[in-house]
Motif scaffolding. Structure first.
Motif, PDB file in Angstrom:
ATOM      1  N   ILE A  18      -1.866   1.994   2.622  1.00  0.00           N
ATOM      2  CA  ILE A  18      -1.906   0.692   1.956  1.00  0.00           C
ATOM      3  C   ILE A  18      -0.521   0.310   1.426  1.00  0.00           C
ATOM      4  O   ILE A  18      -0.102  -0.853   1.514  1.00  0.00           O
ATOM      5  N   ASP A  37       8.427   6.659  -2.826  1.00  0.00           N
ATOM      6  CA  ASP A  37       7.415   7.648  -2.459  1.00  0.00           C
ATOM      7  C   ASP A  37       7.951   9.033  -2.800  1.00  0.00           C
ATOM      8  O   ASP A  37       9.154   9.197  -3.006  1.00  0.00           O
ATOM      9  N   LEU A  38       7.061  10.003  -2.840  1.00  0.00           N
ATOM     10  CA  LEU A  38       7.449  11.380  -3.181  1.00  0.00           C
ATOM     11  C   LEU A  38       8.602  11.858  -2.320  1.00  0.00           C
ATOM     12  O   LEU A  38       9.563  12.425  -2.816  1.00  0.00           O
ATOM     13  N   ALA A  62      10.797   9.520  -5.322  1.00  0.00           N
ATOM     14  CA  ALA A  62      10.521   9.770  -6.746  1.00  0.00           C
ATOM     15  C   ALA A  62       9.045  10.114  -6.924  1.00  0.00           C
ATOM     16  O   ALA A  62       8.192   9.597  -6.211  1.00  0.00           O
ATOM     17  N   ASN A  90       0.719   1.785  -6.447  1.00  0.00           N
ATOM     18  CA  ASN A  90      -0.192   2.154  -5.356  1.00  0.00           C
ATOM     19  C   ASN A  90      -0.245   3.670  -5.099  1.00  0.00           C
ATOM     20  O   ASN A  90      -1.209   4.150  -4.510  1.00  0.00           O
ATOM     21  N   VAL A 113      -0.862  11.222 -11.565  1.00  0.00           N
ATOM     22  CA  VAL A 113      -0.319  10.307 -10.550  1.00  0.00           C
ATOM     23  C   VAL A 113      -0.814   8.881 -10.808  1.00  0.00           C
ATOM     24  O   VAL A 113      -0.020   7.935 -10.861  1.00  0.00           O
ATOM     25  N   HIS A 114      -2.118   8.722 -10.994  1.00  0.00           N
ATOM     26  CA  HIS A 114      -2.655   7.350 -11.093  1.00  0.00           C
ATOM     27  C   HIS A 114      -2.368   6.719 -12.465  1.00  0.00           C
ATOM     28  O   HIS A 114      -1.840   5.604 -12.519  1.00  0.00           O
ATOM     29  N   LEU A 140      -3.559  -0.394  -8.222  1.00  0.00           N
ATOM     30  CA  LEU A 140      -4.619  -0.057  -7.255  1.00  0.00           C
ATOM     31  C   LEU A 140      -5.730   0.702  -7.957  1.00  0.00           C
ATOM     32  O   LEU A 140      -5.576   1.866  -8.328  1.00  0.00           O
ATOM     33  N   PRO A 184      -9.974  -1.455  -3.772  1.00  0.00           N
ATOM     34  CA  PRO A 184     -10.439  -1.393  -2.388  1.00  0.00           C
ATOM     35  C   PRO A 184     -11.731  -0.589  -2.256  1.00  0.00           C
ATOM     36  O   PRO A 184     -11.986   0.334  -3.027  1.00  0.00           O
TER      37      PRO A 184
HETATM   38  P1  NAP Z   1      -2.422   7.564   1.287  1.00  0.00           P
HETATM   39  O1  NAP Z   1      -2.451   7.173   2.724  1.00  0.00           O
HETATM   40  O2  NAP Z   1      -2.820   8.947   0.898  1.00  0.00           O
HETATM   41  O3  NAP Z   1      -0.955   7.233   0.723  1.00  0.00           O
HETATM   42  C1  NAP Z   1      -0.621   7.505  -0.615  1.00  0.00           C
HETATM   43  C2  NAP Z   1       0.888   7.588  -0.731  1.00  0.00           C
HETATM   44  O4  NAP Z   1       1.203   7.870  -2.113  1.00  0.00           O
HETATM   45  C3  NAP Z   1       1.483   8.744   0.099  1.00  0.00           C
HETATM   46  O5  NAP Z   1       2.620   8.310   0.813  1.00  0.00           O
HETATM   47  C4  NAP Z   1       1.829   9.776  -0.964  1.00  0.00           C
HETATM   48  O6  NAP Z   1       2.921  10.597  -0.628  1.00  0.00           O
HETATM   49  C5  NAP Z   1       2.191   8.879  -2.138  1.00  0.00           C
HETATM   50  N1  NAP Z   1       2.173   9.626  -3.384  1.00  0.00           N
HETATM   51  C6  NAP Z   1       1.270  10.544  -3.795  1.00  0.00           C
HETATM   52  N2  NAP Z   1       1.597  11.048  -4.990  1.00  0.00           N
HETATM   53  C7  NAP Z   1       2.756  10.445  -5.354  1.00  0.00           C
HETATM   54  C8  NAP Z   1       3.601  10.555  -6.488  1.00  0.00           C
HETATM   55  N3  NAP Z   1       3.326  11.392  -7.493  1.00  0.00           N
HETATM   56  N4  NAP Z   1       4.711   9.768  -6.546  1.00  0.00           N
HETATM   57  C9  NAP Z   1       5.012   8.939  -5.518  1.00  0.00           C
HETATM   58  N5  NAP Z   1       4.247   8.782  -4.428  1.00  0.00           N
HETATM   59  C10 NAP Z   1       3.128   9.532  -4.340  1.00  0.00           C
HETATM   60  O7  NAP Z   1      -3.338   6.618   0.400  1.00  0.00           O
HETATM   61  P2  NAP Z   1      -3.938   5.148   0.665  1.00  0.00           P
HETATM   62  O8  NAP Z   1      -5.293   5.329   1.238  1.00  0.00           O
HETATM   63  O9  NAP Z   1      -2.948   4.274   1.303  1.00  0.00           O
HETATM   64  O10 NAP Z   1      -4.168   4.686  -0.845  1.00  0.00           O
HETATM   65  C11 NAP Z   1      -3.224   3.922  -1.580  1.00  0.00           C
HETATM   66  C12 NAP Z   1      -3.820   3.589  -2.943  1.00  0.00           C
HETATM   67  O11 NAP Z   1      -5.058   2.892  -2.764  1.00  0.00           O
HETATM   68  C13 NAP Z   1      -4.145   4.817  -3.793  1.00  0.00           C
HETATM   69  O12 NAP Z   1      -3.913   4.539  -5.152  1.00  0.00           O
HETATM   70  C14 NAP Z   1      -5.619   5.009  -3.556  1.00  0.00           C
HETATM   71  O13 NAP Z   1      -6.232   5.719  -4.597  1.00  0.00           O
HETATM   72  C15 NAP Z   1      -6.101   3.574  -3.452  1.00  0.00           C
HETATM   73  N6  NAP Z   1      -7.362   3.410  -2.731  1.00  0.00           N
HETATM   74  C16 NAP Z   1      -7.486   3.780  -1.406  1.00  0.00           C
HETATM   75  C17 NAP Z   1      -8.712   3.604  -0.766  1.00  0.00           C
HETATM   76  C18 NAP Z   1      -8.939   3.986   0.673  1.00  0.00           C
HETATM   77  O14 NAP Z   1     -10.078   3.850   1.142  1.00  0.00           O
HETATM   78  N7  NAP Z   1      -7.956   4.440   1.407  1.00  0.00           N
HETATM   79  C19 NAP Z   1      -9.790   3.074  -1.462  1.00  0.00           C
HETATM   80  C20 NAP Z   1      -9.626   2.712  -2.794  1.00  0.00           C
HETATM   81  C21 NAP Z   1      -8.400   2.877  -3.423  1.00  0.00           C
HETATM   82  P3  NAP Z   1       2.706  11.991   0.161  1.00  0.00           P
HETATM   83  O15 NAP Z   1       2.275  11.609   1.530  1.00  0.00           O
HETATM   84  O16 NAP Z   1       4.053  12.633   0.139  1.00  0.00           O
HETATM   85  O17 NAP Z   1       1.665  12.739  -0.597  1.00  0.00           O
END
Ligand code: NAP
Length: 253
Positions: A18, A37-38, A62, A90, A113-114, A140, A184
């Motif tokens: 996202i 990003d991390l 970061a 996000n 994190v969140h 998010l 989402p």
């Molecule tokens: P994702 O594909 O897992 O991507 C999350 C990104 O955040 C990754 O690049 C991750 O880096 C990075 N990250 C994790 N910890 C971090 C930190 N401490 N500092 C900086 N960056 C960090 O997740 P996504 O599905 O796109 O979700 C994005 C957001 O939407 C999240 O907040 C999630 O909870 C929310 N959300 C998602 C869904 C869904 O169905 N996918 C539904 C509801 C809400 P690494 O790869 O290095 O770990």
């Protein structure tokens, strides 16, 4: 409709999913984007893709839960692109488990994190927004804020972000800053792939099972969320603040 000026945005967790879709969408609208990003190399990949499309971006490594790294990341964006006045909190992780098996580390990691991450990023960025007299913060949340088996930690964090968002809206509104949450439902990303693995299902079968219970009969794509965030961070959304928008293919609230 107001014209979209160049403004500087930060998208955390912008390396993939996202966050990457949102960074690309905001850049396509003419925003200069700090992709945080991390892993710096991963953040830079999104920034490079934006540059290849003719946009403006920098990739920064970061951890959003670390106060010093957050301060440095926001300062770098300000220095290289200008004052960040759009912030998309996000970055996210899941550490799912049933309550009786959930470790303290699983709990703390998700909260850090969140919640701590969104707090630290917002606190750092608001200094620029209030000075500029304009700001847009999008946090998010998730449909899991309403409760989800195996996600006591995540659901608490995502519900917490809704209260956080409303408070930012109340405190920062007089400075021209809005704050909203996007919640989402099921979006096809690495995060939902990991959930499918955890429950022992093929991703396609997992998606189909989810789609059957979603009113629009499909699962979401990162662009569905990016589109909503583009609206909320836009020039025309200045009177929308403190809201939680479920982007889930059908009602939750
Ligand atoms: P994702 O594909 O897992 O991507 C999350 C990104 O955040 C990754 O690049 C991750 O880096 C990075 N990250 C994790 N910890 C971090 C930190 N401490 N500092 C900086 N960056 C960090 O997740 P996504 O599905 O796109 O979700 C994005 C957001 O939407 C999240 O907040 C999630 O909870 C929310 N959300 C998602 C869904 C869904 O169905 N996918 C539904 C509801 C809400 P690494 O790869 O290095 O770990």
């Amino acid at each position: 409709m107001a014209e979209t000026p160049r403004r500087v945005a930060i998208v955390t967790g912008g390396a993939r999913g996202i966050g990457a879709a949102t960074a690309r969408r905001l850049a396509a609208e003419g925003r200069a984007v700090g992709v945080v990003d991390l892993n710096e190399a991963d953040a830079k990949k999104t920034a490079d893709a934006i540059a290849a499309d003719g946009g403006e971006a920098v990739g920064i490594g970061a951890d959003v839960s670390d106060a010093d790294q957050v301060a440095a990341a926001v300062a770098t964006v300000a220095e290289r692109l200008g004052p960040p006045v759009i912030l998309v909190n996000n970055a996210g992780v899941i550490r799912d488990n049933l309550l009786f098996k959930m470790t303290e580390e699983d709990w703390d990691t998700v909260m850090n994190v969140h919640l701590r991450g969104s707090f630290l990023m917002s606190r750092a960025a608001q200094a620029h927004m209030t000075k500029e007299g304009f700001g847009r913060i999008v946090n998010l949340s998730s449909s899991s804020a309403q409760g989800n088996r195996g996600q006591a930690n995540y659901s608490a964090a995502k519900a917490g972000l809704q209260g956080f968002t409303k408070t930012l809206a109340i405190e920062l509104g007089k400075f021209g800053v809005t704050a909203n949450a996007v919640a989402p439902g099921f979006i096809e990303t690495e995060m939902t792939k990991a959930t499918a693995e955890r429950v022992g299902m093929e991703f396609e079968a997992f998606k189909k099972a989810a789609a059957d219970s979603i009113p629009v009969r499909r699962t979401g794509r990162p662009e569905d969320i990016a589109n909503t965030i583009a609206f909320l961070t836009g020039e025309d959304a200045g009177f929308v603040s403190g809201q939680v928008i479920y982007v889930a293919g059908g009602p939750l609230d």
